[in-house]
Design a protein around this motif. Sequence first.
Motif, PDB file in Angstrom:
ATOM      1  N   PHE A   1      -2.307  -2.527  -5.643  1.00 45.77           N
ATOM      2  CA  PHE A   1      -1.324  -2.390  -4.562  1.00 45.77           C
ATOM      3  C   PHE A   1      -1.976  -1.975  -3.245  1.00 45.77           C
ATOM      4  N   ILE A   2      -2.962  -1.098  -3.339  1.00 47.47           N
ATOM      5  CA  ILE A   2      -3.568  -0.641  -2.085  1.00 47.47           C
ATOM      6  C   ILE A   2      -4.786  -1.478  -1.683  1.00 47.47           C
TER       7      ILE A   2
ATOM      8  N   TYR B   1      -4.415   0.409  -7.900  1.00 47.90           N
ATOM      9  CA  TYR B   1      -5.476  -0.018  -6.986  1.00 47.90           C
ATOM     10  C   TYR B   1      -5.192  -1.399  -6.413  1.00 47.90           C
TER      11      TYR B   1
ATOM     12  N   GLN C   1       1.891  14.540   0.404  1.00 48.02           N
ATOM     13  CA  GLN C   1       3.347  14.673   0.234  1.00 48.02           C
ATOM     14  C   GLN C   1       3.871  15.906   0.948  1.00 48.02           C
TER      15      GLN C   1
ATOM     16  N   VAL D   1       8.878   7.394  -0.894  1.00 48.95           N
ATOM     17  CA  VAL D   1       8.988   8.687  -1.565  1.00 48.95           C
ATOM     18  C   VAL D   1      10.430   9.189  -1.485  1.00 48.95           C
TER      19      VAL D   1
ATOM     20  N   ASP E   1      12.382   7.237  -9.065  1.00 44.98           N
ATOM     21  CA  ASP E   1      11.509   6.865 -10.172  1.00 44.98           C
ATOM     22  C   ASP E   1      12.281   6.228 -11.326  1.00 44.98           C
TER      23      ASP E   1
ATOM     24  N   LEU F   1       2.847   7.145 -15.409  1.00 42.35           N
ATOM     25  CA  LEU F   1       2.925   6.383 -14.169  1.00 42.35           C
ATOM     26  C   LEU F   1       3.668   7.136 -13.082  1.00 42.35           C
TER      27      LEU F   1
ATOM     28  N   LYS G   1      -7.002   9.148  -5.363  1.00 44.00           N
ATOM     29  CA  LYS G   1      -5.860   8.902  -4.475  1.00 44.00           C
ATOM     30  C   LYS G   1      -5.926   9.748  -3.202  1.00 44.00           C
TER      31      LYS G   1
ATOM     32  N   VAL H   1      -5.138  15.090  -8.975  1.00 41.84           N
ATOM     33  CA  VAL H   1      -5.613  13.780  -9.384  1.00 41.84           C
ATOM     34  C   VAL H   1      -6.862  13.899 -10.263  1.00 41.84           C
TER      35      VAL H   1
ATOM     36  N   TYR I   1       3.764   1.611  -1.299  1.00 42.77           N
ATOM     37  CA  TYR I   1       4.288   1.773  -2.664  1.00 42.77           C
ATOM     38  C   TYR I   1       3.202   2.323  -3.582  1.00 42.77           C
TER      39      TYR I   1
ATOM     40  N   GLN J   1       5.132   4.660   2.964  1.00 37.94           N
ATOM     41  CA  GLN J   1       4.935   5.650   1.906  1.00 37.94           C
ATOM     42  C   GLN J   1       5.997   6.734   2.001  1.00 37.94           C
TER      43      GLN J   1
ATOM     44  N   ALA K   1       0.833  -1.204   0.000  1.00 40.13           N
ATOM     45  CA  ALA K   1       0.000   0.000   0.000  1.00 40.13           C
ATOM     46  C   ALA K   1       0.868   1.254   0.000  1.00 40.13           C
TER      47      ALA K   1
ATOM     48  N   ALA L   1      -7.688  12.394 -14.197  1.00 41.90           N
ATOM     49  CA  ALA L   1      -8.782  11.471 -14.462  1.00 41.90           C
ATOM     50  C   ALA L   1      -9.571  11.968 -15.669  1.00 41.90           C
TER      51      ALA L   1
ATOM     52  N   PHE M   1       0.727   4.214  -2.861  1.00 44.04           N
ATOM     53  CA  PHE M   1       0.496   5.639  -2.599  1.00 44.04           C
ATOM     54  C   PHE M   1       1.693   6.503  -2.974  1.00 44.04           C
ATOM     55  N   ALA M   2       2.889   5.934  -2.857  1.00 43.77           N
ATOM     56  CA  ALA M   2       4.080   6.758  -3.082  1.00 43.77           C
ATOM     57  C   ALA M   2       4.377   6.950  -4.567  1.00 43.77           C
ATOM     58  N   LYS M   3       4.094   5.958  -5.396  1.00 46.22           N
ATOM     59  CA  LYS M   3       4.626   5.988  -6.755  1.00 46.22           C
ATOM     60  C   LYS M   3       3.595   6.026  -7.880  1.00 46.22           C
ATOM     61  N   PHE M   4       2.316   6.092  -7.566  1.00 44.76           N
ATOM     62  CA  PHE M   4       1.341   6.117  -8.651  1.00 44.76           C
ATOM     63  C   PHE M   4       0.384   7.283  -8.503  1.00 44.76           C
ATOM     64  N   ARG M   5      -0.091   7.737  -9.660  1.00 44.92           N
ATOM     65  CA  ARG M   5      -1.201   8.671  -9.653  1.00 44.92           C
ATOM     66  C   ARG M   5      -2.429   7.882 -10.034  1.00 44.92           C
ATOM     67  N   PHE M   6      -3.516   8.117  -9.363  1.00 45.19           N
ATOM     68  CA  PHE M   6      -4.741   7.441  -9.789  1.00 45.19           C
ATOM     69  C   PHE M   6      -5.934   8.223  -9.262  1.00 45.19           C
ATOM     70  N   ALA M   7      -7.060   8.014  -9.908  1.00 52.57           N
ATOM     71  CA  ALA M   7      -8.257   8.742  -9.503  1.00 52.57           C
ATOM     72  C   ALA M   7      -8.625   8.367  -8.073  1.00 52.57           C
TER      73      ALA M   7
ATOM     74  N   ALA N   1       4.656   9.960 -10.387  1.00 50.19           N
ATOM     75  CA  ALA N   1       3.918  10.830  -9.475  1.00 50.19           C
ATOM     76  C   ALA N   1       4.319  12.265  -9.762  1.00 50.19           C
TER      77      ALA N   1
ATOM     78  N   GLU O   1       4.328  -4.996 -13.215  1.00 51.34           N
ATOM     79  CA  GLU O   1       4.277  -4.065 -12.085  1.00 51.34           C
ATOM     80  C   GLU O   1       4.555  -4.775 -10.763  1.00 51.34           C
TER      81      GLU O   1
END
Lengths: 279, 311
Positions: free
Chosen positions: B33-34, B31, B311, A164, A169, B6, A107, B13, A97, A160, A95, B17, A99-105, B8, A182
């Motif tokens: 991963f978390i 998703y 962050q 970071v 990267d 990919l 987040k 965010v 990782y 996390q 988890a 999207a 949060f630290a390394k991805f962008r996603f809707a 950051a 991945e």
Amino acid sequence: MSAPVNVTVLRRPLLYTTLGVLLLAFTAPLLWAVSGSFKRRGDIFGYPPKLIPSPATLANFRSLLTEQPFGRWFLMSAVVALLATVVSVFVCALAGYGFAKFRFAGKRFLFGVMFSSLSIPFAVILVPLFVILVKTGLGSPWFALIVPWVAPAFGIFMMQQYIVQSVPDEILEAARIDGASEFGIFRRVVLPLLRPSLGALGVWQFLQSYNSFLWPLVLVSDSSQYTLPLGLQTLFRAENRQYDLVLAGSVLAVLPAVLVFVLLRKQLLEGLSTGAVKG
Amino acid sequence: MTSTSLRARPVRVTETAATDGRKRRAPLHPYLFIAPFYVLYVLFMLVPIAVAIWLSLCEWVGLGTPHWVGLRNYQHLLTDASFHRALGNTGIYVLVSLLVIVPAALFVAQAINARGVRARDLWRTAYFVPIVVSPIVVALIFGLIFDQQFGLLNSLLRALFGTGSVDWLGDPTLSKVAISLVMVWRWTGYLTIFFLAGLQNVPRELYEAAAIDGAGRVRTFVTVTLPSLKPVTAFVAVTSFIGAAQIFDEPYLLTGGGPAEATLSVAMFIYRAAFERQQFGYAAAAGVVLFVVVFTLSRIFNRLLGIGRTQ
């Protein structure tokens, strides 16, 4: 770690006196317990109190190991704590990782949810969690002492922060160009880089599980599945308090925890504070 | 290059999207991963909280079907003197931890961090040891130390002042003092670690600038050290607030909540209601009250002090 700066609250002799007095205050109770564990029952409360036991005896330890199920308590605690540690370190690293390394809707929202679970007091879920696990037949210690505790927000936050700061990267990009999956990147590239902080989190998780008291107290009713804290409690609560055994048991119980801590203290102390400083 | 998506980057965010539609890969793996965390979070946090709220509106002895009673449990809590005492005592534990332990930890950290102190690692390690020790062991040892007849503390008092048979655990006020002392012993060294890390991250230049300005110790502390420690202090304050608000082990093991509920905490109140008297609905209601108070206050803390940003 930067060099200490030119700011001193106290003058030198006063400073060392303060540090020394604090050292005494923080360790004296434990030293007294260690000394007591080698005393005969009648001598523990001798007046004036003696730090060096005379006569010193191993009888307390002997009867603890032969007449009490101490070994079984210890094994139960150690195995539960080890399993909880391994699983939780893995879940937290995953988890952290993510949060630290991805962008996603979503987040920001999901991170907030995770972080706010830090401020949910355990006492709130104590009763419902107990009810749920018992009613669904999942109340066995092997499940209930381990699984509900393997994803602490604190651990994810710690991971996390560490990722970071210390996983560049570029390494991930290089692995992606090489065609790694991945999860493969996580397992073969990221996890090895995390070793120091995995150690820190691992020690912390081990201590949390090994020392936990309230949840096992509620959950474990079968005395053959008692963990160490529960076992020690029975000695403490016995008709005629067996202080000699209690002290010997305490010393033996603390020994592995202190040993693990002393071996990995650098990582733990630094790892614990990573999140707080930058937070 | 698709790989940049990919990374950051400091982009909102929500914006990504919206503009992500033309990109090939709608990334699912973040998703995944978390996901394990959220599965566990839902099962062992959210579901229990929902069940707690539902149970709090019921009367239930643990057998048979829960019987819906609406807000009656909450009404009882309003008039339950035990619960009020538990809330009051817990409030005291929280104050001790915020007003005694946190400043003490800052003081200890300052002392360890002072210039020219040798064996910094030794002090740091030694002061941390109490938190490594199991609470039951702590309670056992302090139970013996506080013992009225034979305890180490009274022996010391006798040796120093000639008299000493203080009833540490049997007197309503002193028992709170005794529990607080154990809390101080257990938590100070732990919190020191965080302050120490914070102190070591204060830029040297700030101290040098203060020295050039002719600032004394107190003024340097107030104008340089304290502001630089804000994030750490926030973290430490919230952590110890939440910790103290759910204190159980110390009162349960040392005093059993006594004498006459003088040391009873809310967590102990919940434990007793549920597991000694089988009032599961009532215990759940007390839990929900604790949750609302702790959650609200720590949100306020977070907002005021600004911790928990991504962050």
